[in-house]
Design a protein around this motif. Structure first.
Motif, PDB file in Angstrom:
ATOM      1  N   ALA A 225      99.862  92.406   4.176  1.00 22.92           N
ATOM      2  CA  ALA A 225      99.938  92.754   2.754  1.00 22.92           C
ATOM      3  C   ALA A 225     100.643  91.668   1.951  1.00 22.92           C
ATOM      4  O   ALA A 225     100.273  91.386   0.802  1.00 22.92           O
ATOM      5  N   VAL A 226     101.652  91.038   2.537  1.00 23.09           N
ATOM      6  CA  VAL A 226     102.370  89.957   1.865  1.00 23.09           C
ATOM      7  C   VAL A 226     101.463  88.752   1.688  1.00 23.09           C
ATOM      8  O   VAL A 226     101.381  88.154   0.602  1.00 23.09           O
ATOM      9  N   LEU A 227     100.783  88.365   2.748  1.00 21.36           N
ATOM     10  CA  LEU A 227      99.868  87.223   2.661  1.00 21.36           C
ATOM     11  C   LEU A 227      98.759  87.476   1.644  1.00 21.36           C
ATOM     12  O   LEU A 227      98.398  86.580   0.858  1.00 21.36           O
ATOM     13  N   ARG A 228      98.226  88.687   1.630  1.00 20.73           N
ATOM     14  CA  ARG A 228      97.166  89.035   0.683  1.00 20.73           C
ATOM     15  C   ARG A 228      97.686  88.948  -0.751  1.00 20.73           C
ATOM     16  O   ARG A 228      96.988  88.449  -1.649  1.00 20.73           O
ATOM     17  N   HIS A 229      98.906  89.426  -0.967  1.00 20.08           N
ATOM     18  CA  HIS A 229      99.505  89.395  -2.307  1.00 20.08           C
ATOM     19  C   HIS A 229      99.653  87.955  -2.801  1.00 20.08           C
ATOM     20  O   HIS A 229      99.346  87.655  -3.966  1.00 20.08           O
ATOM     21  N   ILE A 230     100.129  87.068  -1.935  1.00 19.89           N
ATOM     22  CA  ILE A 230     100.319  85.677  -2.351  1.00 19.89           C
ATOM     23  C   ILE A 230      98.976  84.992  -2.581  1.00 19.89           C
ATOM     24  O   ILE A 230      98.806  84.233  -3.545  1.00 19.89           O
ATOM     25  N   ARG A 231      98.008  85.274  -1.737  1.00 24.27           N
ATOM     26  CA  ARG A 231      96.703  84.612  -1.848  1.00 24.27           C
ATOM     27  C   ARG A 231      95.920  85.016  -3.086  1.00 24.27           C
ATOM     28  O   ARG A 231      95.135  84.233  -3.629  1.00 24.27           O
ATOM     29  N   ASN A 232      96.106  86.254  -3.553  1.00 21.93           N
ATOM     30  CA  ASN A 232      95.211  86.732  -4.607  1.00 21.93           C
ATOM     31  C   ASN A 232      95.453  86.061  -5.951  1.00 21.93           C
ATOM     32  O   ASN A 232      94.573  86.073  -6.832  1.00 21.93           O
ATOM     33  N   GLY A 233      96.648  85.483  -6.154  1.00 21.42           N
ATOM     34  CA  GLY A 233      96.891  84.689  -7.352  1.00 21.42           C
ATOM     35  C   GLY A 233      96.975  85.460  -8.641  1.00 21.42           C
ATOM     36  O   GLY A 233      96.924  84.868  -9.721  1.00 21.42           O
ATOM     37  N   LYS A 234      97.110  86.781  -8.578  1.00 25.00           N
ATOM     38  CA  LYS A 234      97.143  87.582  -9.809  1.00 25.00           C
ATOM     39  C   LYS A 234      98.525  87.650 -10.436  1.00 25.00           C
ATOM     40  O   LYS A 234      98.666  88.089 -11.575  1.00 25.00           O
ATOM     41  N   ASP A 235      99.545  87.222  -9.679  1.00 29.22           N
ATOM     42  CA  ASP A 235     100.906  87.373 -10.190  1.00 29.22           C
ATOM     43  C   ASP A 235     101.714  86.110  -9.939  1.00 29.22           C
ATOM     44  O   ASP A 235     102.814  86.149  -9.410  1.00 29.22           O
ATOM     45  N   ASP A 236     101.143  84.959 -10.302  1.00 32.22           N
ATOM     46  CA  ASP A 236     101.868  83.702 -10.136  1.00 32.22           C
ATOM     47  C   ASP A 236     103.159  83.722 -10.954  1.00 32.22           C
ATOM     48  O   ASP A 236     103.201  84.257 -12.072  1.00 32.22           O
ATOM     49  N   ALA A 237     104.187  83.111 -10.394  1.00 31.91           N
ATOM     50  CA  ALA A 237     105.441  82.995 -11.132  1.00 31.91           C
ATOM     51  C   ALA A 237     105.240  82.097 -12.354  1.00 31.91           C
ATOM     52  O   ALA A 237     104.491  81.122 -12.303  1.00 31.91           O
ATOM     53  N   PRO A 238     105.906  82.401 -13.489  1.00 31.41           N
ATOM     54  CA  PRO A 238     105.779  81.564 -14.685  1.00 31.41           C
ATOM     55  C   PRO A 238     106.249  80.136 -14.416  1.00 31.41           C
ATOM     56  O   PRO A 238     107.098  79.903 -13.558  1.00 31.41           O
ATOM     57  N   LEU A 239     105.728  79.195 -15.165  1.00 30.10           N
ATOM     58  CA  LEU A 239     106.132  77.799 -15.052  1.00 30.10           C
ATOM     59  C   LEU A 239     107.198  77.466 -16.090  1.00 30.10           C
ATOM     60  O   LEU A 239     107.336  78.177 -17.110  1.00 30.10           O
ATOM     61  N   PRO A 240     107.955  76.394 -15.893  1.00 34.43           N
ATOM     62  CA  PRO A 240     109.047  76.076 -16.830  1.00 34.43           C
ATOM     63  C   PRO A 240     108.599  75.840 -18.268  1.00 34.43           C
ATOM     64  O   PRO A 240     109.395  76.016 -19.200  1.00 34.43           O
ATOM     65  N   ASN A 241     107.340  75.445 -18.480  1.00 31.35           N
ATOM     66  CA  ASN A 241     106.873  75.203 -19.852  1.00 31.35           C
ATOM     67  C   ASN A 241     106.382  76.466 -20.553  1.00 31.35           C
ATOM     68  O   ASN A 241     105.849  76.395 -21.668  1.00 31.35           O
ATOM     69  N   ASP A 242     106.558  77.613 -19.939  1.00 31.04           N
ATOM     70  CA  ASP A 242     106.193  78.877 -20.585  1.00 31.04           C
ATOM     71  C   ASP A 242     106.996  79.001 -21.892  1.00 31.04           C
ATOM     72  O   ASP A 242     108.212  78.815 -21.911  1.00 31.04           O
ATOM     73  N   PRO A 243     106.350  79.312 -23.013  1.00 30.30           N
ATOM     74  CA  PRO A 243     107.052  79.362 -24.309  1.00 30.30           C
ATOM     75  C   PRO A 243     108.170  80.389 -24.359  1.00 30.30           C
ATOM     76  O   PRO A 243     109.074  80.284 -25.205  1.00 30.30           O
ATOM     77  N   ARG A 244     108.153  81.369 -23.469  1.00 31.45           N
ATOM     78  CA  ARG A 244     109.231  82.354 -23.464  1.00 31.45           C
ATOM     79  C   ARG A 244     110.574  81.745 -23.060  1.00 31.45           C
ATOM     80  O   ARG A 244     111.628  82.344 -23.282  1.00 31.45           O
ATOM     81  N   TYR A 245     110.542  80.547 -22.476  1.00 31.70           N
ATOM     82  CA  TYR A 245     111.784  79.898 -22.037  1.00 31.70           C
ATOM     83  C   TYR A 245     112.267  78.820 -23.008  1.00 31.70           C
ATOM     84  O   TYR A 245     113.247  78.125 -22.730  1.00 31.70           O
ATOM     85  N   ALA A 246     111.602  78.653 -24.138  1.00 27.16           N
ATOM     86  CA  ALA A 246     111.849  77.509 -25.015  1.00 27.16           C
ATOM     87  C   ALA A 246     113.294  77.430 -25.493  1.00 27.16           C
ATOM     88  O   ALA A 246     113.844  76.328 -25.652  1.00 27.16           O
ATOM     89  N   ARG A 247     113.937  78.567 -25.736  1.00 24.01           N
ATOM     90  CA  ARG A 247     115.312  78.547 -26.265  1.00 24.01           C
ATOM     91  C   ARG A 247     116.366  78.719 -25.171  1.00 24.01           C
ATOM     92  O   ARG A 247     117.558  78.733 -25.462  1.00 24.01           O
ATOM     93  N   ASN A 248     115.940  78.841 -23.925  1.00 20.62           N
ATOM     94  CA  ASN A 248     116.886  79.118 -22.853  1.00 20.62           C
ATOM     95  C   ASN A 248     117.634  77.865 -22.418  1.00 20.62           C
ATOM     96  O   ASN A 248     117.216  76.731 -22.683  1.00 20.62           O
ATOM     97  N   ASP A 249     118.746  78.080 -21.727  1.00 22.47           N
ATOM     98  CA  ASP A 249     119.595  76.966 -21.300  1.00 22.47           C
ATOM     99  C   ASP A 249     120.163  77.293 -19.923  1.00 22.47           C
ATOM    100  O   ASP A 249     120.377  78.472 -19.586  1.00 22.47           O
ATOM    101  N   THR A 250     120.407  76.256 -19.141  1.00 18.70           N
ATOM    102  CA  THR A 250     120.971  76.407 -17.804  1.00 18.70           C
ATOM    103  C   THR A 250     122.158  75.470 -17.650  1.00 18.70           C
ATOM    104  O   THR A 250     122.057  74.279 -17.992  1.00 18.70           O
ATOM    105  N   ARG A 251     123.289  75.995 -17.131  1.00 14.58           N
ATOM    106  CA  ARG A 251     124.505  75.197 -17.016  1.00 14.58           C
ATOM    107  C   ARG A 251     125.098  75.338 -15.616  1.00 14.58           C
ATOM    108  O   ARG A 251     125.250  76.457 -15.117  1.00 14.58           O
ATOM    109  N   LEU A 252     125.436  74.209 -15.025  1.00 16.70           N
ATOM    110  CA  LEU A 252     126.033  74.186 -13.689  1.00 16.70           C
ATOM    111  C   LEU A 252     127.530  74.423 -13.797  1.00 16.70           C
ATOM    112  O   LEU A 252     128.253  73.649 -14.415  1.00 16.70           O
ATOM    113  N   VAL A 253     127.999  75.503 -13.181  1.00 19.12           N
ATOM    114  CA  VAL A 253     129.417  75.858 -13.208  1.00 19.12           C
ATOM    115  C   VAL A 253     130.177  75.129 -12.104  1.00 19.12           C
ATOM    116  O   VAL A 253     131.260  74.573 -12.322  1.00 19.12           O
TER     117      VAL A 253
END
Length: 422
Positions: A225-253
């Motif tokens: 079931a895990v392999l099938r889920h990854i292969r089907n490609g219906k729920d790829d993780a978003p990429l860094p250029n997704d516009p929803r991340y445009a205002r976000n920031d990351t800081r190393l503590v």
């Protein structure tokens, strides 16, 4: 200079200096974001998330609310941020409930609101949220397979995020249009912050195809079931250029680099020169232990490549490909391998420990070893080679009374290794 009379106390002092350099009470203030027009909502996950939340509460000048999840037994009291607990390193129902709480906490926010994500190592296991038709049992099976595989942490997290509804930047996407500022204590060699805790609020470029390649490379036996889920490609993780991340920031503590530098400075204050091999060492713990032993032995015997007295420091995250059924973690396995190769060199002493205070599944952070470790094991009718082959390093050091037990430290910048050659 005079000899270090108590090598263990000296090495423990270096560990304490390394941990202090990653203490959120000291390091978080310089990373604080600006106060928003709207609400401040705090979320977080990891073995040091509760300590980060407590530190943030002390530093933040304004109202806030939120929820973080940490490992069972690692919670500390907070006034305004709720602290949940869940299982690590294998996910449980508590983690499933915590993931749901974090996701519901960031829904319905506005562009005037601020989400502060407190992220550190351990969050991958603490935030199970199976994607698609997958179940918690599927995610547990993946975690167990990864832990036994010897795969580096980057590979593990690249796979984990492909089967999740919360990892791989998905939690930040749920918070949109609110701004998300991620404050990260890195336990990842090389400090790719998108891989810490599998990046619930930080997207990266690894894809499902990368995950499938890694599954093949490390010969992972995963549920169909895990392999099938990854292969089907219906729920790829978003990429860094997704516009929803445009205002976000990351800081190393904090990171392994800053902690090792603090330990080196502590050694020099004690009159011992220090050298840092690397803050990003990966590979089989037993192999890395053998290499470190060879360097230390060369110094002890021939004063090269460094002149003694010296303390040799390194960090990163080794792995253990499980072959036996013993107890132990990567740091004690590293040390048992090292001990076999410095046998009789009584001027060498070593400490290896996880900076979060827990190595593997027991209550020790790591252990101490020296040139007498093998002899003392043999005197107790314990065969070091057999113990190592059975992944039973915990039993070896427990038998000698050489386990290192500082308890939870409240931070996590991964492995800390210090070898003193007098």
């Amino acid at each position: 200079m005079p000899a270090i009379a108590d090598p263990r106390a000296f090495l423990e002092g270096l560990f304490d200096a390394a941990v202090a350099a990653a203490d959120p009470d000291r390091m978080l203030e310089r990373c604080l974001p600006e106060t928003p027009k709207g609400r401040t909502v705090v979320i977080g996950a990891g073995k040091g998330a509760a300590q980060m939340a407590r530190a943030f509460e002390k530093l933040w000048d304004g109202p806030l609310s939120g929820v973080v999840v940490t490992r069972y037994g690692f919670a500390v009291p907070c006034d305004r941020i709720e602290v949940l607990e869940a299982a690590h390193p294998v996910p449980d129902e508590g983690g499933l409930a915590a993931s749901a709480r974090l996701m519901s906490t960031v829904r319905g926010l506005t562009e005037d609101d601020l989400v502060v994500a407190l992220i550190c190592g351990g969050g991958s296991s603490l935030l199970p949220a199976p994607g698609g038709d997958l179940t918690l049992s599927d995610e547990v099976a993946v975690n167990k397979a990864l832990l036994a595989s010897g795969a580096p942490i980057g590979a593990m997290n690249a796979i984990r995020k492909q089967i999740s509804r919360i990892k791989g930047g998905r939690l930040a996407a749920l918070a949109y249009p609110a701004r998300v500022v991620s404050l990260v204590v890195s336990d990842i060699p090389g400090d790719n912050l998108a891989l810490v805790a599998s990046g619930p609020t930080i997207a990266d470029t690894t894809s499902r195809l990368d995950a499938l390649s890694l599954i093949d490379q490390y010969r992972l036996d995963l549920p169909e079931a895990v392999l099938r889920h990854i292969r089907n490609g219906k729920d790829d993780a978003p990429l860094p250029n997704d516009p929803r991340y445009a205002r976000n920031d990351t800081r190393l503590v904090a990171s392994a680099a800053t902690s090792l530098e603090a330990a080196a400075e502590a050694a020099r204050r004690s009159g011992v020169e220090a050298v840092i091999l690397s803050d990003a060492i990966e590979g089989e713990a037993s192999v890395v232990g053998a290499v470190h032993a060879a360097i230390a032995a060369e110094v002890a015997r021939r004063n090269r490549p460094f002149r003694k007295p010296i303390v040799i420091l390194s960090g990163g995250e080794t792995t253990v490909s499980i072959r036996g059924n013993g107890k132990g973690g990567r740091n004690s396995e590293f040390l048992l391998s090292l001990a076999r190769r410095i046998d009789g060199l009584e001027t060498i002493s070593a400490l290896a420990a996880d900076t979060d205070g827990i190595d593997g599944s027991e209550d020790n952070a790591g252990a101490f070893a020296d040139g007498t470790t093998v002899r003392r094991l043999l005197e107790k009718q314990r065969d070091p080679a057999q113990l190592l082959a059975n992944n039973d390093s915990w039993s070896a050091f427990h038998a000698l009374g050489d386990l290192f037990l500082p308890g939870p430290t409240g931070t996590n910048v991964n492995d800390f290794r210090a070898i003193l050659v007098q």
